[in-house]
Motif scaffolding. Structure first.
Motif, PDB file in Angstrom:
ATOM      1  N   GLN A   1     -11.019   2.238   1.986  1.00 43.41           N
ATOM      2  CA  GLN A   1     -11.575   1.466   3.446  1.00 43.41           C
ATOM      3  C   GLN A   1     -13.087   2.207   3.408  1.00 43.41           C
ATOM      4  O   GLN A   1     -13.387   3.307   4.478  1.00 43.41           O
ATOM      5  CB  GLN A   1     -10.905   1.791   5.094  1.00 43.41           C
ATOM      6  CG  GLN A   1      -9.628   1.410   4.244  1.00 43.41           C
ATOM      7  CD  GLN A   1      -8.651   1.905   6.046  1.00 43.41           C
ATOM      8  OE1 GLN A   1      -8.478   3.174   6.371  1.00 43.41           O
ATOM      9  NE2 GLN A   1      -9.002   0.828   6.611  1.00 43.41           N
TER      10      GLN A   1
ATOM     11  N   ALA B   1      -6.808   2.018  -3.296  1.00 43.63           N
ATOM     12  CA  ALA B   1      -7.127   2.193  -2.415  1.00 43.63           C
ATOM     13  C   ALA B   1      -8.374   2.465  -1.731  1.00 43.63           C
ATOM     14  O   ALA B   1      -8.190   3.782  -1.476  1.00 43.63           O
ATOM     15  CB  ALA B   1      -6.091   1.662  -1.290  1.00 43.63           C
TER      16      ALA B   1
ATOM     17  N   ILE C   1       0.305  -1.209  -0.364  1.00 40.99           N
ATOM     18  CA  ILE C   1       0.186   0.079  -0.244  1.00 40.99           C
ATOM     19  C   ILE C   1       0.833   1.431  -0.051  1.00 40.99           C
ATOM     20  O   ILE C   1       1.944   1.444   0.651  1.00 40.99           O
ATOM     21  CB  ILE C   1      -0.859   0.187   0.725  1.00 40.99           C
ATOM     22  CG1 ILE C   1      -1.509   1.218   0.836  1.00 40.99           C
ATOM     23  CG2 ILE C   1      -0.333  -0.103   2.606  1.00 40.99           C
ATOM     24  CD1 ILE C   1      -3.375   0.463   0.351  1.00 40.99           C
TER      25      ILE C   1
ATOM     26  N   LEU D   1      -1.487   5.270   1.622  1.00 42.87           N
ATOM     27  CA  LEU D   1      -2.512   4.675   1.709  1.00 42.87           C
ATOM     28  C   LEU D   1      -3.970   5.460   0.328  1.00 42.87           C
ATOM     29  O   LEU D   1      -4.847   4.199   0.835  1.00 42.87           O
ATOM     30  CB  LEU D   1      -3.845   4.608   2.930  1.00 42.87           C
ATOM     31  CG  LEU D   1      -2.665   4.586   4.238  1.00 42.87           C
ATOM     32  CD1 LEU D   1      -4.216   4.722   5.506  1.00 42.87           C
ATOM     33  CD2 LEU D   1      -2.438   3.420   4.259  1.00 42.87           C
TER      34      LEU D   1
ATOM     35  N   HIS E   1      -8.416  -2.902   2.787  1.00 43.29           N
ATOM     36  CA  HIS E   1      -7.998  -1.256   1.288  1.00 43.29           C
ATOM     37  C   HIS E   1      -8.953  -2.498   0.209  1.00 43.29           C
ATOM     38  O   HIS E   1      -9.304  -1.327  -0.564  1.00 43.29           O
ATOM     39  CB  HIS E   1      -7.135  -1.080   1.402  1.00 43.29           C
ATOM     40  CG  HIS E   1      -6.116  -0.597   2.574  1.00 43.29           C
ATOM     41  ND1 HIS E   1      -6.441   0.600   2.938  1.00 43.29           N
ATOM     42  CD2 HIS E   1      -5.336  -1.265   3.349  1.00 43.29           C
ATOM     43  CE1 HIS E   1      -5.723   1.038   3.968  1.00 43.29           C
ATOM     44  NE2 HIS E   1      -5.257  -0.481   4.445  1.00 43.29           N
TER      45      HIS E   1
END
Lengths: 173, 289, 762
Positions: free
Chosen positions: B176, B174, B63, B67, B90
């Protein structure tokens, strides 16, 4: 026409093994035809039945989908590697005592899937057991006695107990 | 009698160099789980088998420091996708697709690169990669180039890759997300090819309005699809049953636009709506939390 | 039921042969590699229906490594096979009738050479019009597949006055049901090997359900004496009916006959799919009438089943379907007819249940439809109509003993009611609807209204060692263990102390097919009779030895003892030489043929079976109304098996049957020409299986060994109808065609309104 064979070396059931193979040979052909070990079965040849399941570096794989060359340098285990000095492996014992064997053609593959599962996760829950063995087709048993034998192999329950109602909703996701 | 020669490069350069000379005559072996089946079903045997399993650089998952970018090597197996926390955190929809991918045995062998390069409309990793706007980093003798995932397939089982190309890794945006999911329909609960699959991820603002959404449909169309119209419909709104039903209808409409009315559409047209509703409905509660 | 009075019967002893399978011993044919074995490969038809104008094998013969290419003219005996009607050539002569028909056989030194040569055989075909639909094949102007016409057989069962009964009926239900072709999908693809013995005998190891039939057929193909051929059943990885046909045995015999050299033939999965029998697809028109109480008073049933290019067991399927059409219910007025028709599909043959599973879909759906029409509970209507002692069946047979259907209904009732009350009302996501369904069944043990005897031999040697010789093929169901238990019980021995010689035509005598759920009952009786005879000889000699009267003597643990003074005893090993030295006999043959009466050709009147097994399943399902996905959560399965000789084996059969029933109900459909491999044909995985609650019911059968009947096929029969009834319960809309696939279930969900009603704005 003579074909070029290539040497591969791996640890098979704890023993150093060297064999010259054809590049297009599957791991299954290498094990059955070149090494003459017939415990690993061919049920479909396309990874749809799991009868050829072996363990490579601790992971269950379909030997029919693997090229022989991919065995090179690996730690390989087949059903022949389970029993020691004629003494059944605990997983085999549980399958025997749990009446998990009918025709027996799927049995070696299921043993290897179970062995690999227990190597990775000694205390699997029911869902994890189903995940680990659902790549192994059995047409005889309906899986119930197999399932309870796997459970018994990880010390979870008495033989013969019925699996609790396995809810599909989680698995469907 | 067919003869094959196996090449087992230790690094990427060797592999790329070999493909430069022999690409069209080479089967690239990643996990092998599709290749073996193709060869058995009579697909033409090429003279060379390039085994990529020794190239460690194809197996890395990283990553970026901020991030924002997740890099997944093409040689990463589905089992690793299932177990790596980095992916679970992710790229959660990709993580989820790994549970129902084929069987345990196949997950242990099959790679994400192979799944994409095989160009099957039913590849389960594809919708999750699409929602992360993934790009494939492809190497050949001329250097690396990035191909957006949506451009990887020209048609069913027709990859846009050239014979000299090797997929090195995938770069994902990526995220979340607050909400993510992957769902599929198969004819049974394991070892089943997807009849239909979809992936979604979304975030909401403080009002509970959808501030970000990515949605992709798999297995229904010859090539993977990101459904921008569906995304636009939801953006800025608080999901409601009405909105979801509207989205389902729109999705079906867009799908039929692509596929036309083949016999299989009798099932797919309602099912795509049904699966969409099932997957998206939990957003109603989530947005009101 | 107390098992205490038995020594080994009723106990789940460890299975014979399990250790070899667990350790991966090379016991299957594909594992055997006789030295210098040639590889065989059949050349199969490229046309569903075509005349053969000529076959040119010259280029195939020139492929390096090819030893011989055989065609029909190389068959020295009769080129026709079939257990009931002989209509199937080993190698096609003048025409091919399906894509699977073999026209030539290659023998080569390597598998690769065999494949190349097979591709190089050139056949000059004259394509003929083909017909695939059985109803079309019955038309006057349909292409003729066999010289005798396309209607292979029509079986009828009539009793009472159907017209009058329908006139008086309160409710009449008339529906059409369809079932799919099913591939058995045993895990071991068909295989065999052969070699000539030192004395020239052609020895064939085969994966088979009927070695003694194979023997007869190979002898007839080759036109040789009986002793010239020896068939040995190798470990057989499941069969489910498909390995009753000659699959590789004839090819191996032919090559051996000419080449006198070891040969092997292992089908790939693809070849096993293409070339072996399927379950007959059925179209069933069923009409039933009930009075206002729910009693079914009349049934009219017309079924057509597609036997494909050859008969195989088709005649048995048709007659069993007609006889079983009523299900386990007392119906006084019936008019039942089943027609088996030739088409150009690959042939259909025996599969677990012989037409009964197809028929059960129809009669169990009708039962639920009547229950619904009269607002009755599905279980209640079955109790009302279910057979009991004294019931007269459609063929006029009075059921006198071991009629455990009502017991099965009673056995599932508690779980059924729990599911109906508790489970159904548990909260589920909006897209899930739950349903509970019942399926009942009956199944006649053994072949239908024909002689089907079994024989066995039990022998003791001078040292007192007992050996059981049985021709009964154990294909995974565990018959060798069960037959050892039966012999052991009669002789007071542990089953494992008995040596067994199984399914080897040189040493064993005919036990008939491992089919029709007949081996425990029929071969079990033959074994018991032989063992009883031996036991009697031992007792007689023990009387002389111990000077104690026979009625006080018992056999146990390899000795005979006085039941009043157990210390007075004599070992078998002491008795055996005494008997032999007196010129006595220690080798005894047993024979059993169930009492049946052939069915009248017009009315079907007769006694088709001497006993029946009964069962009832209750299935709990969850249907996803948005996608058509169906999950079977729970199956409660009560089976009247007479007596469970080996309870865990019975449970294994029940759970395995349920799995096959789940596949039949929800996912399995073999489409000729499209279904190629296990990638296109899905059978249930562990993840698809419900929790099965097996319940063993033992309505003892007086004519059975220790009261036993059978369970192999019954295990499968009620599952699919129970699931379909449960899906119907969930959706309020019935599915009349199997499998209840994603498409059909979603259709039903849409038609019932559930699809649209799910997630509606309130």
């Amino acid at each position: 026409m003579t074909q070029t064979r290539i040497p591969v070396q791996f640890i098979l059931n704890g023993k150093k093994t060297a064999v010259d193979i054809l590049p297009e040979q599957s791991a299954l052909q290498v094990i059955r035809d070149e090494l003459g070990m017939k415990g690993t079965k061919e049920g479909c040849g396309i990874g749809e039945c799991g009868a050829c399941t072996i363990e490579v570096n601790g992971q269950a794989v379909n030997a029919c989908l693997m090229f022989g060359v991919q065995l090179d340098g690996c730690r390989v285990m087949t059903v022949e590697g389970l029993a020691e000095d004629g003494r059944l492996h605990p997983v085999q014992e549980k399958f025997l005592a749990g009446h998990a064997v009918q025709c027996g053609f799927c049995t070696p593959g299921l043993l290897m899937s179970t062995h690999a599962l227990l190597g990775e996760n000694p205390e699997p829950d029911d869902h994890q057991i189903v995940q680990a063995i659902s790549g192994n087709i059995c047409r005889c048993t309906g899986y119930q006695q197999i399932f309870s034998s796997v459970r018994a192999a990880c010390g979870q329950s008495d033989q013969g107990s019925v699996r609790e109602n396995q809810d599909s909703k989680e698995e469907r996701c | 009698m067919t003869t094959m020669t196996c090449i087992r490069p230790e690094n990427l350069d060797e592999a790329v160099d070999f493909l430069h000379h022999h690409g069209p005559d080479t089967h690239i072996l990643a996990g092998g789980t599709d290749l073996m089946v193709d060869l058995r079903s009579g697909k033409h045997h090429r003279p060379y088998l390039l085994d990529t399993s020794r190239i460690d650089s194809l197996k890395t998952v990283q990553i970026s420091d901020d991030l924002s970018r997740l890099s997944i090597g093409s040689g990463v197996t589905l089992t690793r996708i299932n177990t790596l926390p980095l992916i679970k955190d992710h790229a959660p929809a990709l993580h989820k697709c790994s549970f129902t991918f084929a069987s345990r045995q196949i997950r242990n062998m099959a790679t994400i690169g192979g799944n994409v390069a095989h160009a099957s409309p039913c590849g389960d990793t594809i919708p999750p990669l699409v929602i992360h706007e993934a790009e494939a980093v492809v190497a050949n003798k001329d250097g690396n180039r990035n191909i957006p995932l949506l451009e990887m397939n020209k048609g069913a089982y027709q990859s846009a890759l050239h014979p000299e190309d090797l997929v090195v890794k995938f770069i994902l945006q990526a995220r979340q997300p607050g909400f993510s999911d992957f769902q599929k329909i198969g004819r049974r609960k394991a070892l089943a090819t997807s009849r239909m699959s979809m992936a979604v991820m979304a975030d909401k603002d403080s009002q509970g309005c959808i501030s970000f959404i990515r949605f992709s449909l798999g297995a229904c169309t010859p090539t993977p699809q990101r459904m921008h119209d569906v995304e636009s419909l939801f953006t800025g709104k608080i999901p409601s049953v009405k909105l979801i039903n509207q989205g389902a209808g729109l999705l079906a409409e867009k799908m039929v636009e692509i596929t036309g009315r083949r016999p299989s559409i009798t099932y797919k047209e309602p099912a795509v709506q049904g699966l969409f509703k099932r997957m998206i409905y939990p957003m109603v509660t989530w947005c009101r939390q | 039921m107390s098992n205490d009075r038995y020594h080994t019967v009723g106990k789940s002893i460890l299975r014979r042969g399990a250790k070899e399978r667990l350790t991966g011993n090379p016991i299957f044919c594909a594992d055997m590699e006789p030295e210098n074995a040639l590889y065989l490969k059949a050349v199969r038809s490229r046309h569903p229906h075509a005349g053969i104008l000529g076959i040119d094998v010259s280029s195939a013969m020139s492929v390096p490594g090819v030893v011989q290419v055989f065609t029909a003219k190389d068959i020295p005996g009769k080129n026709l096979m079939g257990i009931i009607n002989k209509d199937q050539p080993l190698l096609a002569e003048d025409k091919v009738r399906s894509l699977a028909d073999p026209v030539a056989l290659v023998a080569a030194r390597t598998p690769g050479a065999a494949d190349l040569a097979a591709a190089a055989v050139s056949v000059d075909y004259d394509p003929l019009p083909a017909v695939f639909d059985p109803e079309e094949a019955m038309a006057q102007d349909a292409p003729q597949i066999h010289a005798k016409g396309n209607v292979m057989v029509q079986k009828k069962v009539c009793r009472g006055d159907v017209t009058a009964a329908f006139d008086k009926a309160h409710t009449i239900i008339e529906k059409t049901y369809r079932t799919s072709a099913i591939e058995h999908t045993y895990l071991e693809p068909d295989a065999g090997i052969g070699f000539p013995d030192e004395d020239g005998t052609l020895v064939i190891y085969a994966s088979t359900q009927n070695p003694h039939y194979d023997h007869k057929e190979v002898v007839s193909l080759l036109g040789v004496e009986d002793h010239a051929v020896r068939i040995i059943q190798a470990a057989t990885g499941g069969g489910f009916g498909s390995k009753l046909d000659m699959n590789v045995q004839g090819f191996i015999g032919l090559a051996l006959y000419h080449l006198k050299q070891p040969v092997r033939y292992v089908y790939t999965r693809e070849e096993a799919f293409l070339a072996t029998a399927k379950r007959h697809p059925f179209v069933i028109h069923m009409k039933t009438g009930a009075d206002e109480t729910g009693r079914i008073t009349a049934m009219q049933m017309k079924a057509v089943c597609n036997t494909g290019a050859y008969g195989s067991y088709g005649i048995a399927v048709a007659s069993r379907a007609a006889v079983h059409a009523t299900g386990p219910y007392a119906i006084d007025n019936v008019n039942l007819e089943c027609t088996a028709v030739y088409t150009n599909h690959p042939f259909c043959g025996a599969m677990r249940g012989f037409g009964t599973p197809q028929m059960a879909l129809a009669h169990e759906s009708q039962m639920d439809l009547h229950a619904r029409a009269l607002n009755m509970d599905p279980l209640e209507i079955r109790v009302l109509n279910g057979v009991k002692k004294g019931t007269v069946t459609a063929t006029g047979q009075v059921l006198t003993d071991s009629v455990g259907f009502q017991d099965c209904l009673t056995a599932v009732q508690p779980e059924y009611e729990k599911a109906m009350k508790g489970w159904l009302s548990e909260p589920t996501p909006a897209y899930i609807r739950r349903g509970v369904g019942i399926g009942g069944m009956w199944y006649g043990i053994g072949n239908t209204g024909v002689q089907n005897p079994s024989t066995a031999r039990v022998a003791m040697d001078r040292e007192g060692q007992v050996t059981l010789f049985t021709g009964c093929a154990d294909i995974g169901q565990g018959s060798t263990t069960v037959l050892s238990q039966i012999a052991g019980e009669a002789l007071g021995l542990d089953a494992m102390d008995i040596h067994v010689v199984v399914a080897d035509t040189k040493y064993t005598t005919n036990a008939g097919a491992t089919s029709a759920s007949r081996q425990t009952y029929i071969s079990g009786n033959a074994v018991k009779q032989a063992a009883d005879k031996l036991a009697d000889v031992l007792l007689t000699e023990a009387v002389n030895y111990l000077k104690i009267r026979k009625s006080d003597l018992r056999l146990e643990n390899g000795r005979v003892f006085d039941s009043r003074h157990p210390e007075k005893q004599v070992a078998f090993s002491r008795l055996a030489p005494r008997i032999l030295d007196k010129g006595g006999e220690l080798s005894w043959q047993g024979y059993f043929d169930p009492e049946t009466v052939p069915l009248h050709p017009d009315t079907g009147e007769g006694i088709p079976y001497s006993t029946y097994a009964f069962a009832c399943h209750a299935a709990c399902v969850e249907v996803d109304v948005l996608t058509g996905e169906t999950s079977v959560c729970r199956v409660i399965a009560a089976h009247d098996v007479g007596k469970a000789i080996h309870p865990e084996n019975v449970i294994g059969q029940i759970c395995g049957g349920v799995a096959m029933g789940v596949g039949f109900a929800l996912m399995e459909e073999f489409v000729p020409g499209e279904t190629i491999s296990m990638n296109d044909y899905h059978i249930p995985t562990a993840a698809d299986m419900p929790c099965v609650i097996p319940i063993i019911v033992e309505a003892s059968e007086p004519s059975g060994p220790f009261g036993a009947k059978g369970v192999g096929e019954p295990a499968l029969i009620p599952t699919a109808p129970a699931i379909i009834n449960a899906v119907t319960h969930a959706l309020g809309k019935r599915i009349y065609a199997l499998p209840a696939s994603l498409e059909r279930v979603l259709d039903a969900s849409i038609a019932s309104g559930h699809f649209n009603n799910c997630y509606q704005e309130s």
